[in-house]
Design an enzyme around this catalytic site. Structure first.
Site, PDB file in Angstrom:
ATOM      1  N   GLU A 162     -17.359  51.535  67.752  1.00 56.31           N
ATOM      2  CA  GLU A 162     -17.302  51.070  69.119  1.00 56.31           C
ATOM      3  C   GLU A 162     -15.821  51.267  69.456  1.00 56.31           C
ATOM      4  O   GLU A 162     -14.998  50.849  69.219  1.00 56.31           O
ATOM      5  CB  GLU A 162     -18.003  49.751  69.539  1.00 56.31           C
ATOM      6  CG  GLU A 162     -18.230  49.637  70.894  1.00 56.31           C
ATOM      7  CD  GLU A 162     -18.935  48.369  71.327  1.00 56.31           C
ATOM      8  OE1 GLU A 162     -18.912  47.322  70.723  1.00 56.31           O
ATOM      9  OE2 GLU A 162     -19.400  48.350  72.436  1.00 56.31           O
ATOM     10  N   GLU A 209     -26.750  41.939  66.616  1.00 53.06           N
ATOM     11  CA  GLU A 209     -26.337  43.208  66.830  1.00 53.06           C
ATOM     12  C   GLU A 209     -25.140  43.527  65.923  1.00 53.06           C
ATOM     13  O   GLU A 209     -24.364  42.656  65.807  1.00 53.06           O
ATOM     14  CB  GLU A 209     -25.979  43.244  68.285  1.00 53.06           C
ATOM     15  CG  GLU A 209     -25.125  44.677  68.754  1.00 53.06           C
ATOM     16  CD  GLU A 209     -24.700  44.706  70.244  1.00 53.06           C
ATOM     17  OE1 GLU A 209     -25.413  43.797  70.981  1.00 53.06           O
ATOM     18  OE2 GLU A 209     -23.762  45.442  70.479  1.00 53.06           O
TER      19      GLU A 209
END
Ligand SMILES: *[C@@H]1O[C@H](CO)[C@@H](O)[C@H](O)[C@H]1NC(C)=O
Ligand SMILES: *[C@@H]1O[C@H](CO)[C@@H](O)[C@H](O)[C@H]1NC(C)=O
Ligand SMILES: *[C@@H]1O[C@H](CO)[C@@H](O)[C@H](O)[C@H]1NC(C)=O
Length: 335
Positions: A158, A153
């Site tokens: 974020e 990932e």
């Protein structure tokens, strides 16, 4: 954005500053030139406007949030009908529903899209005019492989709540942990001792905090947004850059990106400490906005947000103008 509920997180540990103590840039021709010098990239996929509204190009997740957020993800048809996904002046807008107040703990309809195409390397350039942020809000632009976390990932953008700078993270599975090579040249601050990127309940992966407030949230939007680039090179590693609107390299603007001319990346997962193709493959690109969930809830009071996270979600007017505005995502491959 972790894909499983359990691994979700942990209070962010205090920042550990890592100095960038070795110049491994090799080219004699350009100061700061990266090992990617002399590679030419050609455009493979260009996503813009209506492409983000087409379920045969970007799929909309329907149903609950695997990270336990207080959202109900809806199809493109519902999102279009409810005004949560549309194109305005060529810009794709993705958001969550905030028209009215809701009972406590009732999820808000939101959007989470994944590219139908998958990638196992490449140069990815994403231009956002605006991103969602604020108390309870947990947006992410990321990519993920099919069998999480074994195919890896990459979290390019974020954050949660009123976080002021971007957090870039790499997550891996497998028994051979990848880790950050702190002798490499990158500008981000390592979010925890570089013990490994393997994602377990006690490990948030390998994180890098950007130092520029233009990289996230209100600072990003005030800068008119900007460009995030990740270069996934299976032999050298995965690098991530952020350029605010005012300083996007000309080679990106002209569609001839040349990473060799850019400054050091914010984040770098070097192949010296990670077998990249073993741990990262077949990624879909993902853009989503969730609310509360493990991460935004854990950090909610740390960021000085009022009351409780679900309490904040219940009031629709807390989220005016909270949205992704996507100019484009371009995927290049080396010639
Ligand atoms: C890292 O790279 C930047 C830009 O490429 C360069 O200016 C700087 O001198 C390098 N820093 C170190 C410590 O090698
Ligand atoms: C959606 O994308 C597919 C694949 O590129 C294309 O064939 C189709 O015409 C598109 N649909 C619309 C409504 O644009
Ligand atoms: C939320 O989405 C559901 C479909 O999952 C739809 O039936 C409902 O009308 C939507 N609610 C709002 C407030 O948009």
């Amino acid at each position: 954005m972790l894909s499983l509920p359990l691994a979700l997180l942990f209070s962010l540990v205090p920042l550990v500053f890592t100095s960038h103590n070795e110049d491994l840039r090799r080219s004699p021709h350009h100061h700061g030139q990266s090992p990617q010098s002399s590679v030419t990239y050609h455009l493979k996929d260009h996503y813009t406007g209506k492409a983000f509204m087409n379920e045969s190009i970007w799929k909309y997740r329907v149903g609950n949030d695997p990270t336990n957020g207080l959202v109900n993800y809806v199809s493109h048809a519902t999102a279009a009908k409810e005004g949560l996904a549309y194109v305005q002046n060529g810009v794709a807008v993705l958001k969550f529903e905030n028209r009215g107040d809701l009972p406590l703990n009732k999820p808000r309809n939101s959007t989470r899209i994944s590219s139908v195409k998958t990638y196992s390397s490449g140069l990815f350039i994403a231009d956002f005019a605006r991103m969602p942020f604020g108390c309870a809000v947990w947006p992410a632009y990321w990519s993920v492989g099919p069998n999480w976390p074994n195919h890896g990932e990459i979290d390019v953008i974020e954050g949660v709540d009123t976080q002021s700078t971007n957090l870039i993270s790499f997550h891996t599975g497998g028994s051979t942990a990848c880790s950050i090579d702190t002798t490499k040249n990158f500008t981000g601050q390592v979010s925890q001792p570089p013990s490994g990127c393997k994602t377990t309940s006690s490990n948030q992966g390998c994180g890098f905090w950007d130092s520029q407030t233009s990289s996230y949230g209100s600072g990003f939007n005030a800068a008119g947004g900007g460009v995030f680039v990740h270069l996934w090179d299976n032999s050298k590693g995965i690098s991530v850059w952020h350029f605010p609107r005012s300083s996007i390299p000309q080679d990106i603007l002209s569609g001839k990106p040349n990473p060799a001319l850019w400054p050091a990346p914010v984040a770098f997962l070097s192949s010296s400490k990670c077998n990249i193709p073993t741990h990262f493959s077949s990624h879909q690109l993902v853009i989503d906005t969730t609310l509360c969930g493990g991460f935004a809830t854990a950090e909610y009071s740390h960021y000085g947000c009022p009351g409780t996270c679900p309490g904040f979600v219940a009031k629709g007017s807390n989220f005016n103008n909270v949205m992704w505005m996507i100019n484009y995502i371009s995927v290049y491959q080396p010639v």
